[in-house]
Design an enzyme around this catalytic site. Structure first.
Site, mmCIF file in Angstrom:
data_model
loop_
_atom_site.group_PDB
_atom_site.id
_atom_site.type_symbol
_atom_site.label_atom_id
_atom_site.label_comp_id
_atom_site.label_asym_id
_atom_site.label_seq_id
_atom_site.Cartn_x
_atom_site.Cartn_y
_atom_site.Cartn_z
ATOM 1 N N LYS A 176 0.651 -1.408 -0.115
ATOM 2 C CA LYS A 176 0.323 -0.190 0.248
ATOM 3 C C LYS A 176 1.164 1.332 -0.159
ATOM 4 O O LYS A 176 1.683 0.870 1.647
ATOM 5 C CB LYS A 176 -0.688 -0.142 1.530
ATOM 6 C CG LYS A 176 -2.000 1.168 1.153
ATOM 7 C CD LYS A 176 -1.534 2.038 1.079
ATOM 8 C CE LYS A 176 -1.934 3.309 1.812
ATOM 9 N NZ LYS A 176 -1.695 4.957 1.648
ATOM 10 N N GLU A 251 9.647 1.272 10.853
ATOM 11 C CA GLU A 251 10.612 2.609 10.348
ATOM 12 C C GLU A 251 10.048 3.307 10.605
ATOM 13 O O GLU A 251 9.257 3.498 9.460
ATOM 14 C CB GLU A 251 11.004 2.275 9.105
ATOM 15 C CG GLU A 251 11.513 0.820 8.765
ATOM 16 C CD GLU A 251 12.891 0.912 9.732
ATOM 17 O OE1 GLU A 251 13.989 1.566 9.712
ATOM 18 O OE2 GLU A 251 13.967 -0.536 9.329
ATOM 19 N N CYS A 285 14.199 10.684 6.553
ATOM 20 C CA CYS A 285 14.443 10.864 7.755
ATOM 21 C C CYS A 285 14.992 10.379 8.980
ATOM 22 O O CYS A 285 14.972 10.706 9.980
ATOM 23 C CB CYS A 285 13.280 9.108 8.091
ATOM 24 S SG CYS A 285 14.646 8.160 6.781
ATOM 25 N N GLU A 388 11.021 16.563 14.634
ATOM 26 C CA GLU A 388 10.819 16.077 13.607
ATOM 27 C C GLU A 388 9.845 17.657 12.347
ATOM 28 O O GLU A 388 8.347 16.876 12.660
ATOM 29 C CB GLU A 388 10.416 15.101 13.008
ATOM 30 C CG GLU A 388 10.942 15.055 11.593
ATOM 31 C CD GLU A 388 10.519 12.901 11.216
ATOM 32 O OE1 GLU A 388 9.044 12.521 11.138
ATOM 33 O OE2 GLU A 388 11.230 12.415 10.964
HETATM 34 P P1 NAP Z 1 2.425 8.316 7.506
HETATM 35 O O1 NAP Z 1 1.520 9.507 7.627
HETATM 36 O O2 NAP Z 1 2.865 7.335 8.725
HETATM 37 O O3 NAP Z 1 1.801 7.595 6.919
HETATM 38 C C1 NAP Z 1 3.075 6.420 5.837
HETATM 39 C C2 NAP Z 1 1.651 5.449 5.812
HETATM 40 O O4 NAP Z 1 0.949 4.868 6.310
HETATM 41 C C3 NAP Z 1 1.297 5.794 4.079
HETATM 42 O O5 NAP Z 1 1.292 5.542 3.073
HETATM 43 C C4 NAP Z 1 0.165 6.239 4.284
HETATM 44 O O6 NAP Z 1 -1.197 6.627 3.435
HETATM 45 C C5 NAP Z 1 -0.331 5.142 6.121
HETATM 46 N N1 NAP Z 1 -1.581 5.747 6.552
HETATM 47 C C6 NAP Z 1 -2.072 6.638 7.909
HETATM 48 N N2 NAP Z 1 -2.212 6.962 7.902
HETATM 49 C C7 NAP Z 1 -2.888 5.314 8.603
HETATM 50 C C8 NAP Z 1 -3.458 4.353 9.093
HETATM 51 N N3 NAP Z 1 -4.314 4.851 10.413
HETATM 52 N N4 NAP Z 1 -3.802 2.670 8.768
HETATM 53 C C9 NAP Z 1 -2.704 2.283 7.967
HETATM 54 N N5 NAP Z 1 -1.988 2.985 6.994
HETATM 55 C C10 NAP Z 1 -1.655 4.998 7.384
HETATM 56 O O7 NAP Z 1 4.396 9.349 6.960
HETATM 57 P P2 NAP Z 1 4.337 10.212 5.944
HETATM 58 O O8 NAP Z 1 3.668 11.418 5.919
HETATM 59 O O9 NAP Z 1 4.055 9.472 4.285
HETATM 60 O O10 NAP Z 1 6.365 10.253 5.500
HETATM 61 C C11 NAP Z 1 6.403 11.079 6.427
HETATM 62 C C12 NAP Z 1 6.948 10.030 7.795
HETATM 63 O O11 NAP Z 1 8.528 9.114 7.437
HETATM 64 C C13 NAP Z 1 7.907 10.921 8.053
HETATM 65 O O12 NAP Z 1 7.536 11.218 9.817
HETATM 66 C C14 NAP Z 1 9.417 10.630 8.156
HETATM 67 O O13 NAP Z 1 10.212 10.715 9.373
HETATM 68 C C15 NAP Z 1 8.871 9.117 8.409
HETATM 69 N N6 NAP Z 1 9.632 8.248 7.363
HETATM 70 C C16 NAP Z 1 10.515 7.289 8.302
HETATM 71 C C17 NAP Z 1 11.973 6.704 7.284
HETATM 72 C C18 NAP Z 1 12.473 5.605 7.752
HETATM 73 O O14 NAP Z 1 12.915 4.881 7.700
HETATM 74 N N7 NAP Z 1 12.989 5.416 9.122
HETATM 75 C C19 NAP Z 1 12.161 6.465 6.172
HETATM 76 C C20 NAP Z 1 10.774 7.701 5.339
HETATM 77 C C21 NAP Z 1 10.215 7.975 5.895
HETATM 78 P P3 NAP Z 1 -1.907 8.048 2.941
HETATM 79 O O15 NAP Z 1 -0.147 8.238 2.679
HETATM 80 O O16 NAP Z 1 -2.721 7.581 3.120
HETATM 81 O O17 NAP Z 1 -2.155 8.668 4.471
#
Ligand code: NAP
Ligand code: MG
Length: 481
Positions: A176, A251, A285, A388
């Site tokens: 997804k 992650e 990240c 962050e």
């Molecule tokens: P996010 O809002 O947490 O979304 C990540 C994924 O989860 C998306 O596919 C999102 O779908 C989905 N999602 C959202 N709500 C959900 C729920 N209730 N149940 C299941 N899935 C759900 O993060 P983002 O805004 O895409 O990315 C930014 C964040 O990712 C930052 O905090 C960054 O640090 C972190 N990140 C971490 C790493 C690592 O390896 N540690 C790498 C890259 C990024 P939708 O897109 O439809 O909302």
């Protein structure tokens, strides 16, 4: 492939075929980060689509998991080659979805996943699948069906970390992708089809996190749920998966520190640190968003850092002169500008700030541009140092010696990455060992795509990429004789 075939997708990839979604008229619109226009659309999936995809992955699992490491490795290499055929399309589409400059998109958004996928093909050949302890034979087996939920900032790289690891281990996958940047995942599905991966080994369902993501997290047919994204959503996913005792790998976010000790060349260490912080417009990240420097060197550090920022021409991601593209969304831009306003009240603004970057005519262009921004004299306890921001905002924090520098680096709810700069190899190693984070680079040590990647503390649990990332998708069984 015409551009519209890349940007306008109407079906999910399930069981080796393109399948119309249960609700064919619901679409998720993808926005062009460079001008705010509509770039394309993908299906807005539902729980029924997830149901089909999980069933396809379950029925493909017995045959896929029974293949030899060599057979899986060959299949992964075919997938890599088919993805390489689509590299230009993937780089282009990610530049527009995410705002990544073309050069970084080629090298990091697409070049890196091609390398890691080749690494997974190699890892499939070398899985240690049997060991002996006393009268026990310990066998390592594929864990089952993997649910992969990924973010938008490095959309293909994050997806490959999960898909490559799972396929190498002998698992099948349901993915997804993030709603903001789902289009490269569809190119990966095209590649899976072209590579002739067995039906159901790789499945793709797009849509909202709250619907498709949530359905995957709660699905009893998922054996391992691998999530990359925010700490907030990660925590809710772990709670949802707990109802089935589904194993979860997370992650999450970061607020990493680059620690400069008092015996190094400031030019090199500061330039590298600032470039790291601003990679992909700070939407990384593991970015070193805190630069921890000797107090008496701070003025010189500011001078060098501002010099680097001045050269970061902000502009359209596909313009070769651009060094810093737009942010990925209007929401992201608003959030980063809010943090810049908070920072103005908390610390000393030395570069950038609110307002449009030079050369960006006005907001009517609709792209999500912000100025690279640097604060100095930042207190590590302030919000801009603890939270962050996920944009091009760097905090310079003075320290009073090695102990203090390490204390500051560790005084964070996160623990994803970090850097240490020191001429004395032993002192650098000592500092690196004491930083509580999953990845620490000494004196700009190169990123290793085969090294395990993951976080301490609120940056997550589990590790992905390389051989360790394959083991994450396995179970151990002890057989006694
Ligand atoms: P996010 O809002 O947490 O979304 C990540 C994924 O989860 C998306 O596919 C999102 O779908 C989905 N999602 C959202 N709500 C959900 C729920 N209730 N149940 C299941 N899935 C759900 O993060 P983002 O805004 O895409 O990315 C930014 C964040 O990712 C930052 O905090 C960054 O640090 C972190 N990140 C971490 C790493 C690592 O390896 N540690 C790498 C890259 C990024 P939708 O897109 O439809 O909302
Ligand atoms: Mg989000």
């Amino acid at each position: 492939m015409p551009d519209s075939a890349i940007t306008h997708r109407t079906a999910h990839f399930i069981g080796g075929a393109w399948v119309a979604p249960a609700q064919p008229h619901a679409v998720l619109v993808v926005t062009n980060a460079a001008d705010g226009s509509d770039l394309g659309s993908v299906p807005y999936g539902s729980a029924a689509d997830v149901e089909l995809a999980v069933a396809a992955a379950r029925s493909a699992f017995p045959a896929w998991s029974a293949l030899s490491g060599q057979e899986r490795s060959d299949a992964i290499l075919r997938l890599r080659d088919a993805l390489a055929d689509r590299a230009a399309a993937a780089s282009w589409v990610i530049s527009l979805e995410v705002g990544t400059t073309a050069r970084i998109s080629d090298a990091v958004q697409v070049g890196l996943p091609l390398k890691t996928l080749a690494g997974f093909a190699d890892a499939a050949l070398h899985i240690e699948d049997e060991l002996h302890i006393g009268n026990s034979t310990i066998v390592r087996e594929p864990a089952g069906v993997v649910g992969a939920i990924t973010p938008w900032n490095y959309p293909l790289h994050q997806l490959i970390g999960k898909v490559g690891g799972a396929l190498a281990a002998g698992c099948t996958v349901v993915c997804k992708p993030a709603g903001l940047a789902p289009l490269s995942a569809f190119l990966l599905a095209d590649a899976a089809e072209a590579a002739g991966l067995p039906a159901g080994v790789f499945n793709l369902v797009s849509g909202a996190g709250s619907i498709v993501g949530e359905s995957l997290a709660r699905h009893p047919g998922i054996d391992v749920l691998s999530f990359t994204g925010s700490t907030e959503v990660g925590s809710s996913i772990a709670a949802a998966a707990a109802s089935n005792i589904t194993r979860v790998a997370l992650e999450l976010g970061g607020k990493s520190a680059s620690v400069i000790l008092d015996d190094v060349d400031l030019e090199k260490s500061v330039k590298a640190s600032v470039n790291n912080a601003f990679l992909n417009s700070g939407q990384t990240c593991s970015a070193w968003t805190r630069l921890v420097v000797p107090r008496d060197a701070q003025d010189r550090v500011v001078e060098i850092a501002v010099g680097v920022a001045e050269k970061l021409t902000v502009g359209h991601p596909l313009d070769p002169a651009t060094r810093l593209g737009p942010l990925a969304s209007a929401e992201q831009k608003r959030s980063v500008l809010d943090y810049i306003a908070i920072g103005v009240g908390e610390a000393r603004l030395v570069y950038g700030g609110a307002g449009l970057p030079d050369g960006i005519p006005d907001d009517s262009a609709g792209g999500f541009y912000v100025r690279p921004t640097i604060f100095a004299d930042v207190d590590n306890g302030s919000r801009i140092a603890q939270e962050e921001i996920f944009g091009p905002v760097l905090c310079i924090i003075p320290h009073d010696g090695d102990e203090d520098a390490i204390r500051i680096a560790n005084d964070s709810p996160y623990g994803l990455a970090g850097g240490v700069w020191c001429s004395d190899e032993d002192r650098a190693m000592e500092a690196a060992r004491r930083i509580r984070a999953g990845q620490v680079d000494i004196n700009g040590g190169a990123f290793n795509p085969l090294a395990p990647f993951g976080g301490y503390k609120r940056s997550g649990m589990g590790r992905e990429f390389g051989p360790v990332g394959v083991e994450e998708f396995t179970e151990l069984k002890a057989i006694q004789r």
